[in-house]
Motif scaffolding. Structure first.
Motif, PDB file in Angstrom:
ATOM      1  N   PRO A   1      -3.488  -3.346   6.498  1.00  0.00           N
ATOM      2  CA  PRO A   1      -2.186  -3.880   6.916  1.00  0.00           C
ATOM      3  C   PRO A   1      -1.349  -4.380   5.736  1.00  0.00           C
ATOM      4  O   PRO A   1      -0.131  -4.161   5.687  1.00  0.00           O
ATOM      5  N   LEU A   2      -1.997  -5.058   4.777  1.00  0.00           N
ATOM      6  CA  LEU A   2      -1.270  -5.565   3.616  1.00  0.00           C
ATOM      7  C   LEU A   2      -0.830  -4.427   2.698  1.00  0.00           C
ATOM      8  O   LEU A   2       0.198  -4.536   2.016  1.00  0.00           O
ATOM      9  N   SER A   3      -1.588  -3.333   2.665  1.00  0.00           N
ATOM     10  CA  SER A   3      -1.177  -2.168   1.870  1.00  0.00           C
ATOM     11  C   SER A   3       0.111  -1.571   2.423  1.00  0.00           C
ATOM     12  O   SER A   3       1.032  -1.228   1.674  1.00  0.00           O
ATOM     13  N   PHE A   4       0.185  -1.454   3.752  1.00  0.00           N
ATOM     14  CA  PHE A   4       1.418  -0.959   4.375  1.00  0.00           C
ATOM     15  C   PHE A   4       2.562  -1.944   4.144  1.00  0.00           C
ATOM     16  O   PHE A   4       3.709  -1.535   3.913  1.00  0.00           O
ATOM     17  N   ALA A   5       2.263  -3.242   4.217  1.00  0.00           N
ATOM     18  CA  ALA A   5       3.295  -4.249   3.963  1.00  0.00           C
ATOM     19  C   ALA A   5       3.831  -4.119   2.545  1.00  0.00           C
ATOM     20  O   ALA A   5       5.046  -4.226   2.301  1.00  0.00           O
ATOM     21  N   GLY A   6       2.939  -3.875   1.580  1.00  0.00           N
ATOM     22  CA  GLY A   6       3.367  -3.685   0.199  1.00  0.00           C
ATOM     23  C   GLY A   6       4.266  -2.472   0.038  1.00  0.00           C
ATOM     24  O   GLY A   6       5.269  -2.512  -0.688  1.00  0.00           O
ATOM     25  N   ALA A   7       3.906  -1.375   0.726  1.00  0.00           N
ATOM     26  CA  ALA A   7       4.721  -0.158   0.652  1.00  0.00           C
ATOM     27  C   ALA A   7       6.104  -0.394   1.253  1.00  0.00           C
ATOM     28  O   ALA A   7       7.124   0.076   0.716  1.00  0.00           O
TER      29      ALA A   7
END
Length: 434
Positions: free
Chosen positions: A23-29
């Motif tokens: 989820p945080l990876s998508f948030a970063g993107a």
């Protein structure tokens, strides 16, 4: 494709490879595109994310997660395993067959491969090792079988696919069943091959009981557990309930069975199940929220159309295009678990599928088999690594076994599902008249 989109994609992959939570990876993107893209007021993204999270269809996901946890902690999964063991345990490699079947059933109801590994692996891996199976093999078999959760209904992954693409969820449930059954048969075949090289103790009926009496006794104990998937599927395909309502029925059914009939779950334990399910659901909802934002941004940047143009530059032959789609899906499956993969890949590839002229229902089966294969394909193979932790098994010998399952079981089914439409369209046409 713009340089910003390419950079953003690399940022997403880098975050995933570094082990940042999905989820945080998508948030970063999303944050990269918002900060460096020409979006103006990005407040609309909040609405895009909230619109997906608040959908009534998404309610089914936490309910299936809760039902799977109740099965695991309430003794339902244990009794399914014991019943299957009484039938197949006397065969050569019978306990491996039990793993394949029970993992498929449990994974289907819980809807997630990781749940199936955690629940079935903790029970079955020690039991298989005790009977003489190699620990690395037992762990690998659990990992490979857990991916059947994507294929055997009611699958949470297919609920997501139908919701994201606007495809009938009932048809999406039915599409991967035949590929899933083919995988089960191939897993059973290779299990027999591997088991023939091990010194395995066969299951014996308890003293004073014939094998038939043992099966009957275990079947009686497992009767409430066996009714659970029948109730869910009967309600959905009988037209009595929607998949969301069927998930609620599964929870309502599992609670009294666990508390009052099997009595393996105490009231205090029930609250722990609720808490764990809520934690899992919270992470899932955050993932859906940011993945919906990311998908909206990719759509605004015309990324799906650009992917189609790139594919068509390579070839306009449908056979080659489908092969490219498969490679794309396998790579996504190697980087992230099935829920994230579907949220990302389905809207991106749907224009390509429509250009080829493929039925979106067939694409449901293709995306399920490909993402499933990616989850267990080295070098990344997130489900394989998770299973290694659960089973406390060395990774090197696991890779040897898994490569057999990937290349001699999964890959043939992926290709058959891709190039023989009837494998995925037969049941939807038969039962739903599509």
């Amino acid at each position: 494709m713009s340089s910003l989109i390419i950079i953003d994609t690399l940022v997403l992959i880098a975050l995933l490879v570094m082990g940042v939570p999905v989820p945080l990876s998508f948030a970063g993107a999303v944050l990269v595109l918002v900060c460096f893209g020409d979006l103006g007021n990005a407040a609309f993204l909040i609405g895009a994310g909230y619109g997906k999270v608040s959908s009534v269809i998404v309610i089914a996901l936490p309910l299936y997660i809760l039902a799977g946890n109740l099965m695991s902690q309430g003794g339902i999964a244990n009794r399914l395993i014991d019943f299957a063991d009484s039938i197949f345990g006397r065969m050569r490699g019978g306990l491996g067959i039990v793993v394949v079947i029970t993992t498929a059933v449990f994974g289907a109801i819980s809807g997630m491969a990781t749940s199936a590994v955690a629940a079935i692996g903790t029970i079955m891996i020690p039991r298989m090792v005790e009977r003489g199976y190699d620990r690395a093999y037992a762990t690998t078999l659990v990992a490979a079988s857990s991916v059947l959760a994507l294929l055997i209904p009611p699958s949470a992954s297919m609920i997501l696919y139908g919701w994201v693409t606007g495809t009938s969820i009932a048809a999406s449930f039915l599409a991967p069943i035949i590929p899933g059954l083919l995988l089960i048969l191939l897993f059973i075949f290779w299990n027999r091959v591997f088991a023939s090289r091990m010194r395995i103790e066969q299951t014996q009926a308890p003293a004073g009981m014939t094998p038939f009496q043992n099966v009957r006794a275990k079947g009686r104990r497992a009767s409430w557990a066996l009714l659970m998937p029948m109730v869910i599927l009967g309600c959905i395909y009988g037209g009595v309930t929607t998949p969301t309502e069927a998930a609620a029925i599964a929870v309502v059914y599992a609670i009294p069975v666990s508390l009052f009939i099997y009595r393996d779950l105490k009231p205090k334990g029930l609250w722990q199940v609720f808490w764990y399910s809520a934690e899992t659901t919270g992470v899932l909802m955050i993932l859906v929220f940011f993945a919906a934002m990311f998908s909206r941004l990719l759509t605004m940047e015309n990324v799906p159309q650009q992917i189609l143009e790139v594919f068509l530059m390579v070839s306009d032959n449908p056979i080659v295009l489908l092969l490219l789609v498969n490679l794309f899906l396998i790579m996504i499956g190697m980087l992230m678990e099935d829920v994230s993969g579907i949220l990302l890949a389905a809207p991106m590839l749907l224009p390509v599928i429509k250009e080829i002229g493929m039925d979106p229902v067939q694409f449901a089966a293709i995306i399920a088999t490909n993402l499933g294969m990616g989850l267990i394909t080295p070098p990344t193979a997130p489900i394989l690594y998770f299973a290694a932790l659960v089973g406390k098994a060395p990774l090197a010998p696991m890779l040897r076994y898994m490569l057999v399952f990937v290349f001699l079981a999964y890959l043939p089914v992926v290709l058959l599902t891709t190039y023989i439409p009837e494998l995925s369209l037969f049941l939807p046409r038969l039962l739903l008249g599509r």
